[in-house]
Design a protein around this motif. Structure first.
Motif, PDB file in Angstrom:
ATOM      1  N   GLU A 170      -6.335   8.650   2.009  1.00  0.00           N
ATOM      2  CA  GLU A 170      -5.344   9.040   1.006  1.00  0.00           C
ATOM      3  C   GLU A 170      -4.188   9.826   1.610  1.00  0.00           C
ATOM      4  OE1 GLU A 170      -5.670  10.464  -3.523  1.00  0.00           O
ATOM      5  OE2 GLU A 170      -6.478  11.912  -2.096  1.00  0.00           O
ATOM      6  N   ARG A 198       1.751   4.307  -8.002  1.00  0.00           N
ATOM      7  CA  ARG A 198       0.738   3.686  -7.154  1.00  0.00           C
ATOM      8  C   ARG A 198       0.323   2.326  -7.704  1.00  0.00           C
ATOM      9  NH1 ARG A 198      -4.267   7.249  -5.076  1.00  0.00           N
ATOM     10  NH2 ARG A 198      -2.513   8.365  -4.167  1.00  0.00           N
ATOM     11  N   GLU A 199       0.321   2.190  -9.019  1.00  0.00           N
ATOM     12  CA  GLU A 199      -0.067   0.924  -9.636  1.00  0.00           C
ATOM     13  C   GLU A 199       0.895  -0.205  -9.281  1.00  0.00           C
ATOM     14  OE1 GLU A 199      -2.792   0.074 -11.500  1.00  0.00           O
ATOM     15  OE2 GLU A 199      -3.510   2.009 -10.776  1.00  0.00           O
ATOM     16  N   LYS A 200       2.126   0.136  -8.908  1.00  0.00           N
ATOM     17  CA  LYS A 200       3.131  -0.883  -8.609  1.00  0.00           C
ATOM     18  C   LYS A 200       3.106  -1.316  -7.144  1.00  0.00           C
ATOM     19  CE  LYS A 200       6.182   1.029 -12.169  1.00  0.00           C
ATOM     20  NZ  LYS A 200       7.508   1.624 -12.467  1.00  0.00           N
ATOM     21  N   PRO A 231       1.122  -2.624  -3.485  1.00  0.00           N
ATOM     22  CA  PRO A 231       0.088  -3.632  -3.201  1.00  0.00           C
ATOM     23  C   PRO A 231      -1.318  -3.077  -3.405  1.00  0.00           C
ATOM     24  CG  PRO A 231       1.779  -3.652  -1.508  1.00  0.00           C
ATOM     25  CD  PRO A 231       2.081  -2.475  -2.382  1.00  0.00           C
ATOM     26  N   LYS A 232      -2.249  -3.947  -3.817  1.00  0.00           N
ATOM     27  CA  LYS A 232      -3.596  -3.499  -4.175  1.00  0.00           C
ATOM     28  C   LYS A 232      -4.673  -4.144  -3.311  1.00  0.00           C
ATOM     29  CE  LYS A 232      -2.360  -2.712  -9.034  1.00  0.00           C
ATOM     30  NZ  LYS A 232      -0.934  -3.019  -8.863  1.00  0.00           N
ATOM     31  N   GLU A 233      -4.303  -4.657  -2.135  1.00  0.00           N
ATOM     32  CA  GLU A 233      -5.310  -5.326  -1.312  1.00  0.00           C
ATOM     33  C   GLU A 233      -6.120  -4.340  -0.475  1.00  0.00           C
ATOM     34  OE1 GLU A 233      -1.372  -5.687   1.020  1.00  0.00           O
ATOM     35  OE2 GLU A 233      -2.049  -5.850  -1.052  1.00  0.00           O
ATOM     36  N   TYR A 234      -6.053  -3.064  -0.812  1.00  0.00           N
ATOM     37  CA  TYR A 234      -6.804  -2.050  -0.087  1.00  0.00           C
ATOM     38  C   TYR A 234      -7.282  -0.994  -1.081  1.00  0.00           C
ATOM     39  CZ  TYR A 234      -2.114  -0.160  -0.538  1.00  0.00           C
ATOM     40  OH  TYR A 234      -0.901   0.226  -1.041  1.00  0.00           O
ATOM     41  N   GLN A 235      -8.250  -0.196  -0.644  1.00  0.00           N
ATOM     42  CA  GLN A 235      -8.713   0.940  -1.429  1.00  0.00           C
ATOM     43  C   GLN A 235      -8.224   2.223  -0.776  1.00  0.00           C
ATOM     44  OE1 GLN A 235     -13.077  -0.379  -1.645  1.00  0.00           O
ATOM     45  NE2 GLN A 235     -12.844   0.725  -3.566  1.00  0.00           N
TER      46      GLN A 235
END
Length: 340
Positions: A116, A136-138, A140-144
């Motif tokens: 983080e 953060r929602e906007k 890329p989401k290919e990671y945690q």
């Protein structure tokens, strides 16, 4: 001595400032990645307490007073700061500018898990900053994104943590070589269930030194219940079936009581406090007066409990640290009785 807020995280961060001000105004807060440090700080000082809803907390009476004082001290003219909407728009411009720069330069693929602080530094320019959840929602989401807290364990058993897409973690092999097992949160993101040899009893321990120095009989699993990592501890405890009892061994003070209550509430499991029968003997030599300031050694609040040593401490506004009795020769026998 308690830490000041500035020694824990950056109160000049506008996201933290806004979260603290909104908390004061509405008297409750929901846990999100960007405000977790603030929540952990306030929980450790008993300025917040959990509600019946997951990851939601409310200000305590003393917390509202104390938070106002901290706001006055660390955020001058906090009543006149820009609104949260203004701050969000300002940060969105900064995040968009950095994303346009870095996007063509990013390695592909990105790691599945990103620390983080690293993530925040990339998009805010400061690893102590925080990207607002709406922004953060906007991205890329290919990671945690992971805080990389640690789960600390001690025990002598072939306990395995089964994970969704990775090999199980066999704790026995690590425990045979080391004094404790410290597992990174990123290794536990997909933990599913426990397998192998279960302990007869799980005991959470508040003080780290006590956790390391405690005698460790067979079939007992010790878990360090670090206040700042309590939610990770609760997630782990939820994996145990209800026939494995949970005891909490902490300081005899109000914050220790709240920690036990939090773990019980978050896990949905009854939690008993481990109070050795001889602890009352130590009161004459080790009891300390409680402090007005919330946190470790803070004043007792609420109804007086029936357990004799707790009752006396609460009535006299005193508290005792658990470390004082860790080498008492009777402690191993007390632990053995729990396992019979």
């Amino acid at each position: 001595m308690s830490l000041s807020a500035s020694e824990t995280f950056d109160w000049t961060d506008p996201i933290i400032q806004d979260a603290a001000i909104k908390l004061y105004q509405q008297e409750w807060i929901s846990a999100l990645a960007y405000n977790q440090d603030l929540i952990d700080y306030l929980l450790a000082r008993t300025w917040l307490e959990p509600t019946h809803r997951d990851e939601e907390y409310v200000l305590t009476g003393i917390g509202k007073q104390a938070l106002a004082q901290w706001l006055d001290k660390h955020i001058p003219n906090w009543n006149q700061l820009p609104s949260s909407e203004t701050l969000l728009n300002q940060q969105q411009q900064e995040v968009n500018k950095r994303y346009e720069f870095i996007q063509p330069r990013l390695q592909q693929p990105l790691p599945e898990v990103i620390n983080e602080n690293v993530f925040n530094c990339i998009f805010t320019g400061d690893n102590q900053g925080a990207v607002a959840a709406e922004l953060r929602e906007k991205l890329p989401k290919e990671y945690q994104i992971c805080q990389d807290r640690r789960l600390h364990l001690r025990g002598h058993m072939d306990l395995r943590i089964k994970r969704h897409a990775r090999r199980p973690i066999r704790l026995e092999r690590i425990m045979e070589m080391l004094s404790e097992v410290a597992l990174s949160e990123r290794d536990l993101l997909d933990m599913q269930e426990l397998d192998g040899e279960l302990p007869y009893l799980v005991m959470t321990v508040e003080d780290y030194g006590v956790f390391l120095d405690m005698p460790l009989p067979d079939h007992l699993l010790l878990v360090w219940a670090q206040a700042e990592h309590h939610s990770l501890v609760a997630r782990f405890l939820k994996l145990f079936p209800h026939f494995v009892p949970h005891l909490h061994f902490g300081d005899l003070d109000h914050s220790g009581l709240l920690l036990a209550e939090y773990l019980s509430r978050e896990t949905g499991r009854p939690v008993r406090r481990f109070i050795p029968h001889f602890w009352d003997e130590y009161r004459q030599y080790y009891a300390q007066p409680t402090q007005e300031e919330a946190g470790k050694g803070g004043r007792w609040r609420g109804a007086v409990l029936s357990a004799p040593v707790l009752k006396d401490l609460m009535q006299d506004q005193q508290w005792m640290p658990q470390a004082t009795l860790i080498f008492d020769q009777r402690l191993p026998e007390e632990l053995a009785k729990l396992l019979d």
